[in-house]
Design an enzyme around this catalytic site. Structure first.
Site, PDB file in Angstrom:
ATOM      1  N   CYS A   1      50.539  32.164  40.547  1.00 27.67           N
ATOM      2  CA  CYS A   1      50.472  33.154  39.480  1.00 27.67           C
ATOM      3  C   CYS A   1      49.094  33.811  39.534  1.00 27.67           C
ATOM      4  O   CYS A   1      48.079  33.125  39.388  1.00 27.67           O
ATOM      5  CB  CYS A   1      50.672  32.429  38.153  1.00 27.67           C
ATOM      6  SG  CYS A   1      50.435  33.465  36.706  1.00 27.67           S
TER       7      CYS A   1
ATOM      8  N   CYS B   1      51.292  40.282  41.491  1.00 27.53           N
ATOM      9  CA  CYS B   1      51.968  39.395  40.538  1.00 27.53           C
ATOM     10  C   CYS B   1      53.095  38.775  41.341  1.00 27.53           C
ATOM     11  O   CYS B   1      53.817  39.476  42.062  1.00 27.53           O
ATOM     12  CB  CYS B   1      52.536  40.197  39.367  1.00 27.53           C
ATOM     13  SG  CYS B   1      53.675  39.220  38.336  1.00 27.53           S
TER      14      CYS B   1
HETATM   15  N1  DGL Z   1      53.897  35.639  37.938  1.00 26.11           N
HETATM   16  C1  DGL Z   1      52.702  35.818  37.224  1.00 26.11           C
HETATM   17  C2  DGL Z   1      51.596  36.475  38.034  1.00 26.11           C
HETATM   18  O1  DGL Z   1      51.544  36.373  39.238  1.00 26.11           O
HETATM   19  C3  DGL Z   1      52.690  36.233  35.780  1.00 26.11           C
HETATM   20  C4  DGL Z   1      53.820  36.860  35.078  1.00 26.11           C
HETATM   21  C5  DGL Z   1      53.663  36.745  33.563  1.00 26.11           C
HETATM   22  O2  DGL Z   1      53.983  35.672  33.052  1.00 26.11           O
HETATM   23  O3  DGL Z   1      53.188  37.709  32.948  1.00 26.11           O
HETATM   24  O4  DGL Z   1      50.694  37.049  37.483  1.00 26.11           O
END
Ligand code: DGL
Length: 277
Positions: free
Chosen positions: A89, A200
């Site tokens: 993440c 993301c």
């Molecule tokens: N998948 C996550 C990222 O890479 C975050 C998504 C979220 O929960 O806003 O930032």
């Protein structure tokens, strides 16, 4: 998807010979990173933990997010004793890595915006950064840009709508291409942009649709494959290691896992459990 596996006991984990990786995210972004890791090392046992109780992370303030990730990842490490942890993440990695590394004596692999490869790829030095609202504004992101792309123009776009869109796609819902095109329009219409960073982990799940909408001259980068290589360099497997069962953990039952069954099964994930936190 029914739970079919019991949690390993501490004795089991201490005695096991196979390497185990914990892959952590707020939601289905963990699956995009897992898919790359699994391509390179199908024998690596992976625990995918989705903190869906606090999803989305991209709108949480920094101190709440730091506290939350430290709490959940700490409990997961305590229970599952992984050999390595991937913070799959960008929103969390750009905030929590130092703190986790201080607390636990296992390698942490973070996923952070691919600014360096983007600057190396871009001929026009005009780069799009597509991430959550939190990631585009992080000081960590600013430092990456200062260090690796000081001469580049970086167009930042933070969108939680795209995060929801990726979650819906994995539940089998159609992607709203009109809405996607509207969100991406600052990039699509830009005259000199030639590189787009998907910063993301949810967004590679929309790669096909984003590719369809972006002009051909724009390269789309994410760091999933680089993360998988990093994991392999830190956790090389013994040749004869058996194929492993992968486990999906959710921090809230409030997620339609049944609808994600097809996608999960295609990755070899056939069971899910709730890990209350
Ligand atoms: N998948 C996550 C990222 O890479 C975050 C998504 C979220 O929960 O806003 O930032």
């Amino acid at each position: 998807m029914q739970s079919t596996l019991d949690s390993p006991t501490l004795t089991e984990t201490k005695n096991r010979s196979a390497a185990r990786a914990l892959i952590f995210d707020s939601g289905v972004g963990a699956l995009s990173v897992f898919a790359e890791i699994n391509k390179l090392q199908p024998q690596l046992e992976c625990i995918l933990a989705l903190d869906n109780a606090r999803f989305p992370y991209g709108v949480m303030n920094e101190s709440d997010l730091l506290e939350r990730v430290i709490l959940v990842v700490g409990k997961l490490i305590g229970q599952y004793q992984p050999n390595l942890c991937v913070i799959a993440c960008n929103t969390a990695s750009t905030l929590v890595l130092d703190e986790l590394r201080k607390r636990y004596d296992i390698p942490f692999v973070g996923v952070v915006p691919a600014i360096k490869p983007a600057a190396a790829n871009s001929k026009t030095q005009t780069i799009g950064l597509l991430a959550t609202p939190a990631t585009v504004n992080r000081s960590y992101t600013n430092i990456l840009i200062q260090d690796f792309a000081p001469e580049s123009e970086i167009l930042r776009l933070g969108s939680s709508e795209l995060v929801y869109m990726a979650e819906r796609k994995l539940r089998g819902e159609p992607v709203d291409l009109v809405l996607l095109e509207e969100i991406l329009s600052p990039f699509i219409e830009h005259p000199t942009l030639d590189t787009l960073v998907l910063a993301c982990t949810h967004f590679p799940l929309l790669h096909e649709e984003i590719r369809q909408l972006m002009p051909e001259r724009i390269a789309i980068l994410d760091c999933g494959a680089a993360i998988a290589q990093r994991v392999r360099s830190l956790l090389p497997l013994v040749e004869d290691q058996q194929l492993r069962n992968h486990q999906l953990l959710l921090t809230s039952e409030d997620m339609d896992i049944g609808a994600m069954r097809a996608y999960c099964s295609s990755l070899g994930i056939n069971s899910a459990e709730v890990f209350k936190c």
